[in-house]
Design a protein around this motif. Sequence first.
Motif, PDB file in Angstrom:
ATOM      1  N   ASN A 193       1.416  -1.130  -6.549  1.00  0.00           N
ATOM      2  CA  ASN A 193       2.450  -1.592  -5.693  1.00  0.00           C
ATOM      3  C   ASN A 193       3.704  -1.246  -6.665  1.00  0.00           C
ATOM      4  N   LEU A 194       3.777  -1.591  -7.907  1.00  0.00           N
ATOM      5  CA  LEU A 194       5.039  -1.137  -8.540  1.00  0.00           C
ATOM      6  C   LEU A 194       5.160   0.328  -8.548  1.00  0.00           C
ATOM      7  N   LEU A 195       4.423   1.044  -8.576  1.00  0.00           N
ATOM      8  CA  LEU A 195       4.400   2.588  -8.709  1.00  0.00           C
ATOM      9  C   LEU A 195       4.889   3.014  -7.496  1.00  0.00           C
ATOM     10  N   SER A 196       4.307   2.315  -6.478  1.00  0.00           N
ATOM     11  CA  SER A 196       4.574   2.876  -5.162  1.00  0.00           C
ATOM     12  C   SER A 196       5.953   2.434  -4.744  1.00  0.00           C
ATOM     13  N   GLU A 197       6.457   1.404  -5.162  1.00  0.00           N
ATOM     14  CA  GLU A 197       7.966   1.028  -5.121  1.00  0.00           C
ATOM     15  C   GLU A 197       8.960   2.102  -5.748  1.00  0.00           C
ATOM     16  N   VAL A 198       8.660   2.358  -6.900  1.00  0.00           N
ATOM     17  CA  VAL A 198       9.567   3.400  -7.805  1.00  0.00           C
ATOM     18  C   VAL A 198       9.266   4.418  -7.183  1.00  0.00           C
ATOM     19  N   GLU A 199       8.342   5.245  -6.839  1.00  0.00           N
ATOM     20  CA  GLU A 199       8.072   6.395  -6.088  1.00  0.00           C
ATOM     21  C   GLU A 199       8.963   6.237  -4.541  1.00  0.00           C
ATOM     22  N   ALA A 200       9.197   5.421  -4.250  1.00  0.00           N
ATOM     23  CA  ALA A 200       9.863   5.320  -3.009  1.00  0.00           C
ATOM     24  C   ALA A 200      11.460   5.274  -3.240  1.00  0.00           C
ATOM     25  N   LEU A 201      11.654   5.039  -4.217  1.00  0.00           N
ATOM     26  CA  LEU A 201      13.166   4.902  -4.310  1.00  0.00           C
ATOM     27  C   LEU A 201      13.825   6.531  -4.444  1.00  0.00           C
TER      28      LEU A 201
END
Length: 801
Positions: free
Chosen positions: A229-237
């Motif tokens: 979830n953290l990686l997905s959140e960063v990728e979405a930035l």
Amino acid sequence: MKIIHFRQLRLFKNDEIIPFRKKAPPDSKENLSWIKKVVSSPFFYITIFSLLLSFVISFFPARPLPQIKVGEIATKDITSPVEITVEDIQATEKRRSQAESTVPPVYFHNERIISSVQEKIKQMFALGRAAAARPTASTIKELQRQLSENLTIDLDDQTLDQLLKLKFPVELENLSSQIMASSLNKEIVLSRELMNHGEFEKGLLIIRGKEEKLLKAGEVIDMKEARQNLLSEVEALELPPRTKSILKSWLPVLLSPTISYDQAETEARKLKIRNSVESVFYTIKKGKVIIRKGDEVTSEHLRQIILINQKISHQPHWLFNFSGLAILYFILFYFIWLVIEPVSKAENKLSILTMMGLTLFLSFLVTKASLFLAEALSHSATPLMLEKEALIFAFPLQFGAFLITLATSAETAVVYCVINSLLTGYLLNGDYFLIIYILLGGVSVIYGLKYFFPQSRSTVLKTGLMVVAPFQVILVLIFHLIKQSFENLSILSTELVSSLIGGLLSAAIAYVLMPVFESIFGFLTPSKLYELSNSDLPVFRRLALEAPGTYHHSLIVATLAEKAAEVIKADSVLVRAAGLYHDLGKLKRPEYFSENQIPGYDIHRELTPSLSTLVIVNHVREGVEMARKVRLPRRIIDIISQHHGTSIVRYFYHKAKERYDPELHKIEVEDFRYPGPLPRSKEAGLIMLADSVEAAARSLKSPTRENLKRVITEIFNTQLQDGQLDECGFSLKELRVIANSYLTTLYAIYHPRPTYPGFDFEKKTDKTEKTDKTDKKEEVKKDNGHNNKQPEEKSGPQEKN
């Protein structure tokens, strides 16, 4: 109607009538021994019956059950001797386990983890900026060492190199703090494999500060899911690829579980809810069969036997219960005595108290026996449901009310009904509706006997069938309406039938016991008095044949006294019966009494006045003896002995004074008196007055209304002045009412009738007229105890023998 007034009434006794009195014999009570004094005290009977009733209730200590082993075969039915409430351990444990299983595992949310991670990010960037400001060849290695030792953050060389090149910018620091705060704000566990406390079935109870919330297991993520979830959140930035790469490379290192299983809190909550679950109990009723004959003993049977024996062994001694009940019943019986004492006659107060105590005692015994019978029927194999509680209505709870109502007044019967309902209700476990049932059933007995007026013994059965039984059925229906319990029609039908049986049984038992109670306690019921007043009895047939004048006189006296008793609210049925028997002693020597003599012959001419007086006076004693032989009730015998009191046989007293010289013979009036005693009740006083009035009225030549009034007035005044009515309890108002009642009845008997046309019944020869006048004159002179002058000449009353 004119009222008779006593114009000659005087407050002080006339010396001519009572020149002197013999000293009364000392009161027999003074000579009684202390034992007789104790026995004659009401407190003796109160104590006896209090102890008896307390003994009946309390002294039946339960015996322990036999000790048996598991696997043995019972040789007999084993029933519980007491009622005991036992905890069902298995059911209780099952309920507590079920309640405990509903408690979800408790997880504690670490609220400090976000601030801790942000502080690490801040310190990391501070160290990085310091290292970037003084670059050396070993800067990366030194920075790795510092981060690992101080902040437990392990970063690779490439990530540190990129951050050093960027000089650890503040913007990246803030962005990292925001991203980590967003990620760590979720419920993160270390691994789902560690969720083995029922989380998937019951969920997780998350405690976050003062807030609690229940989450399903699917709403919680583990570290692996948190990293993704953290990686997905960063990728979405919307950041440069280089920045995203840096963030992806080091931010997952800062992730950690945000919630952890709190075993202590979970166990505490389980214990709390476990303790909140009440124990499950079941009642082993008294008389319940624990194990039947031929059954194998199980561990549960043995446990119940052990528990019952433990309760029996821990029960207090029966003397404690006995003492408390004895004091309570003593108070209740004392209250009964306080009610009886002012409303009952002196001679039967103790009899009433004794009868009430005996009746309550018998009622207790019958109720005890009925309980055993009901217990047996309730456990018998019958197609009907015979519950013990329903069979209680079939108990003969009202037979005592029948007996007390028949023997005493309605007021006393009401007191008995109240006490009986309270005591029997206690014996039957204090059921409120049952107490009301017994009380109102007793009141229905009182009303029924009053409505059907007991002229015969069958009235008791009629009251039981037509009043008590239907009323008890109505009470049962009312109780079910109040309790709204019409579901079990089998129990309802049993109670209705039982209430009918109870009313009929009560009447039947009272019908059987009534003669026994009459004989033991000397009470007179109306039905008994009506039986004694039957003119077909042998004693009345003999009286009519051997002493017809006395028989006719007794009928008139009974009529006079009965009518007067009805007016003054005395016992009119008793008065009538006593009036018929009052001169029973004249059967011994009927020819010595003028009403039975043949005209022209006077047997007393051959006797001295004292001997004639002895014959006349003895008819009272002989009447008492004959009454005892025919077993007349005591109250009638008392009236026979009292109906002349201590009055003077006046005719022979004056005859003695005329015959003997006063200087040679001392004539004392006391030698010409009846032995007594004085009338001690209103009923006895009515018989005395009616006896004297009827005898005097019969001597009148012309029984006009005025002459009859004169006779009644003279008789009443003489008896008052002679003190004959001192112990009757008559008021002056009652004497006036009695006098007017006598006048009405006598005038109805002696009033003149129309002449018969064509007949001359009074036509007589001169010789016949002279003979009649001579006979009448002689009859007036010798009328055995009467004055030698006629009442119409105002010379004083004539007394009956």
